[in-house]
Design a protein around this motif. Structure first.
Motif, PDB file in Angstrom:
ATOM      1  N   SER A 294      -3.906   9.504   4.932  1.00  0.00           N
ATOM      2  CA  SER A 294      -4.678   8.270   4.847  1.00  0.00           C
ATOM      3  C   SER A 294      -4.005   7.239   5.743  1.00  0.00           C
ATOM      4  O   SER A 294      -2.937   6.719   5.400  1.00  0.00           O
ATOM      5  CB  SER A 294      -4.747   7.764   3.403  1.00  0.00           C
ATOM      6  N   PRO A 295      -4.570   6.946   6.920  1.00  0.00           N
ATOM      7  CA  PRO A 295      -3.900   6.052   7.866  1.00  0.00           C
ATOM      8  C   PRO A 295      -3.838   4.617   7.364  1.00  0.00           C
ATOM      9  O   PRO A 295      -4.763   4.131   6.724  1.00  0.00           O
ATOM     10  CB  PRO A 295      -4.774   6.161   9.121  1.00  0.00           C
ATOM     11  N   CYS A 296      -2.729   3.957   7.649  1.00  0.00           N
ATOM     12  CA  CYS A 296      -2.545   2.545   7.272  1.00  0.00           C
ATOM     13  C   CYS A 296      -2.546   1.633   8.487  1.00  0.00           C
ATOM     14  O   CYS A 296      -3.174   0.578   8.460  1.00  0.00           O
ATOM     15  CB  CYS A 296      -1.238   2.371   6.510  1.00  0.00           C
ATOM     16  N   ALA A 297      -1.812   2.008   9.532  1.00  0.00           N
ATOM     17  CA  ALA A 297      -1.723   1.140  10.705  1.00  0.00           C
ATOM     18  C   ALA A 297      -1.262   1.941  11.909  1.00  0.00           C
ATOM     19  O   ALA A 297      -0.634   2.993  11.778  1.00  0.00           O
ATOM     20  CB  ALA A 297      -0.767  -0.022  10.443  1.00  0.00           C
ATOM     21  N   LEU A 298      -1.591   1.409  13.092  1.00  0.00           N
ATOM     22  CA  LEU A 298      -1.208   2.028  14.354  1.00  0.00           C
ATOM     23  C   LEU A 298      -0.688   0.934  15.278  1.00  0.00           C
ATOM     24  O   LEU A 298      -1.315  -0.113  15.428  1.00  0.00           O
ATOM     25  CB  LEU A 298      -2.415   2.721  14.989  1.00  0.00           C
ATOM     26  N   TYR A 302       4.501   2.916  16.331  1.00  0.00           N
ATOM     27  CA  TYR A 302       4.442   3.555  15.021  1.00  0.00           C
ATOM     28  C   TYR A 302       3.027   3.945  14.612  1.00  0.00           C
ATOM     29  O   TYR A 302       2.068   3.242  14.919  1.00  0.00           O
ATOM     30  CB  TYR A 302       4.987   2.613  13.939  1.00  0.00           C
ATOM     31  N   PHE A 303       2.944   5.062  13.908  1.00  0.00           N
ATOM     32  CA  PHE A 303       1.757   5.396  13.122  1.00  0.00           C
ATOM     33  C   PHE A 303       2.204   5.418  11.670  1.00  0.00           C
ATOM     34  O   PHE A 303       3.086   6.178  11.287  1.00  0.00           O
ATOM     35  CB  PHE A 303       1.184   6.757  13.524  1.00  0.00           C
ATOM     36  N   ILE A 304       1.618   4.557  10.856  1.00  0.00           N
ATOM     37  CA  ILE A 304       1.988   4.413   9.448  1.00  0.00           C
ATOM     38  C   ILE A 304       0.871   5.005   8.605  1.00  0.00           C
ATOM     39  O   ILE A 304      -0.307   4.678   8.804  1.00  0.00           O
ATOM     40  CB  ILE A 304       2.212   2.933   9.085  1.00  0.00           C
ATOM     41  N   TYR A 305       1.224   5.883   7.665  1.00  0.00           N
ATOM     42  CA  TYR A 305       0.200   6.577   6.882  1.00  0.00           C
ATOM     43  C   TYR A 305       0.732   6.881   5.490  1.00  0.00           C
ATOM     44  O   TYR A 305       1.926   6.791   5.217  1.00  0.00           O
ATOM     45  CB  TYR A 305      -0.225   7.869   7.580  1.00  0.00           C
ATOM     46  N   ARG A 306      -0.179   7.263   4.604  1.00  0.00           N
ATOM     47  CA  ARG A 306       0.189   7.767   3.282  1.00  0.00           C
ATOM     48  C   ARG A 306      -0.187   9.241   3.171  1.00  0.00           C
ATOM     49  O   ARG A 306      -1.208   9.661   3.723  1.00  0.00           O
ATOM     50  CB  ARG A 306      -0.507   6.972   2.181  1.00  0.00           C
ATOM     51  N   ARG A 307       0.640   9.996   2.473  1.00  0.00           N
ATOM     52  CA  ARG A 307       0.314  11.389   2.165  1.00  0.00           C
ATOM     53  C   ARG A 307      -0.335  11.418   0.784  1.00  0.00           C
ATOM     54  O   ARG A 307       0.263  10.997  -0.201  1.00  0.00           O
ATOM     55  CB  ARG A 307       1.557  12.267   2.176  1.00  0.00           C
TER      56      ARG A 307
END
Length: 421
Positions: A294-298, A302-307
């Motif tokens: 589930s992507p949060c920010a780009l 950085y690519f910030i995501y949740r698993r």
């Protein structure tokens, strides 16, 4: 009569063959260099002060009788304006860049140019236009920053049902969106099949929609959310709170990362060109437990995501509550492909509390956490009533302490702007 192969022809054929092999090897090598997110791997945990990786700006939004915000779920910011779409009162609030209230736009109603509610929102700051989409009415409205109704587009649900919970300002001509119409209801009459080409561009002037790219066709879709239907004593099913997955992460208005969990490749879409960007493994088709990104920010770095882990099928009627804290945040460093689980804190608020769990709308929270229209920038919000039970004013410092010491519990939230280094 057969034409004899000359030495020159043979050399040309050999050169072409070698060139093809080199090109193939180059392509294979390029693909092998794509970063890989292993959803079954336990990556190392890093605890980071947000100020180490981003410049942080705290902006208190002015509180007046006309500007009171119920739920700042959608927000956008430019060098001149802050625009908040209130998901509780269904109004748009415009502030200047320092948070001073300018005007509220409320067009609720059932007349021409009016909406009952809206569920997706974004802004074109160059044109100074607001875009709102309603799931119930299947309409897209366009308003000016002055609150003038400009145009609306009605979509025929019989031709294509558009369940748009997010729209993004793609470029001067189009919005980009994901159609998460899929609904695996236990009631056959309410079930809805997934859209197998879910990414669309919407023309801002005439409302026409077109598929982003046919490479994103999804033969075997997976659920876009983790909602559960629970059977009650009467035998009827009720919806329980689940976890809404995201599908798009944007870096300003230049890069859009499209995350479709039914595919094993994440794609970048920029300049209307689609290209592979990240590989996820194991394949969704071979996983025992379905694990989603589930992507949060780009940002540039950085690519910030949740698993997110789904350990059952959605058509199993069990009472399951999804604890969002069980879906940890990760960072992929795009410069060296390093991945780590991240616990982020803000030393100006507290050395103890992490922003991504204790402060639910923090970094990257489960609420109002959005990419900005500027590259390398994301926006979050802190509500005073949420902070009061978690943050001690005596532990605060800097600009945040100055703001927090003056704010009241029922005041508007503090907008937080993270500009990544």
């Amino acid at each position: 009569m057969k034409t004899p192969i000359t030495l020159t022809t043979l050399c040309l054929l050999l050169a072409f063959s070698l060139s093809s092999c080199k090109q193939s090897s180059r392509n294979d090598f390029s693909n092998s260099e794509l970063p890989v997110i292993d959803l079954e791997k336990e990556y190392p945990v890093k605890r980071i002060d947000i100020h180490e990786i981003a410049d942080v700006e705290y902006i208190p939004l002015e509180t007046t009788d006309e500007s009171l915000i119920g739920n700042a779920y959608y927000n956008a910011i430019s060098d001149k304006y802050i625009v908040i779409a209130d998901a509780k009162y269904y109004q748009i609030l415009i502030f200047d860049r320092q948070g001073k209230f300018i005007r509220a736009i409320n067009k609720t109603g059932q007349g021409p140019g009016e909406y009952i509610s809206f569920h997706a929102f974004d802004v074109d700051f160059d044109k100074e236009e607001l875009y709102l989409y309603s799931l119930g009415q299947y309409k897209l409205w366009v308003y000016s920053f002055e609150g003038k109704f400009l145009r609306e587009f009605k979509y025929d649900v019989n031709q294509k049902r558009l369940d748009l919970k997010r729209i993004d300002n793609f470029n001067q001509d189009y919005l980009i969106t994901y159609n998460d119409v899929y609904w695996p209801s236990p009631y056959p009459e309410h079930r809805r099949e997934a859209d197998k080409t879910p990414y669309y561009l919407i023309n801002k002037e005439n409302g026409a929609i077109k598929i982003v790219d046919k490479q994103l066709t999804i033969p075997h879709p997976v659920p876009p959310y983790l909602d559960r239907m629970v059977q009650g004593p009467s035998g009827h099913y009720n919806w329980t709170v689940g976890y809404q997955l995201n599908f798009i992460a944007r870096n300003g208005s230049s890069e859009y990362l499209l995350v479709e969990n039914a595919k094993d490749t994440l794609y970048l879409f920029e300049n209307q060109t689609l290209k592979p960007s990240i590989i996820r493994t194991p394949s969704i088709t071979t996983m025992k437990d379905k694990r989603f990104i589930s992507p949060c920010a780009l940002t540039d770095k950085y690519f910030i995501y949740r698993r997110v882990i789904l350990d059952h099928d959605l058509d199993q009627q069990e009472n399951t509550w999804y604890d969002k804290d069980k879906f940890p945040a990760y960072i992929l460093n795009r410069t060296n492909n390093e991945i780590f689980q991240v616990e982020v804190y803000d030393s100006n608020l507290s050395m103890e509390h992490t922003l991504n769990s204790k402060l639910r709308n923090g970094f990257p929270g489960n609420g109002a956490f959005h990419s900005s229209t500027s590259n390398n920038q994301v926006i979050s919000v802190h509500y005073p009533h949420q902070l009061d039970s978690k943050i001690d004013i005596n532990t605060c410092k800097g600009k945040f302490k100055e703001i927090y010491s003056k704010i009241k519990e029922d005041d508007n939230p503090i907008l937080v702007v993270y500009t990544f280094k």
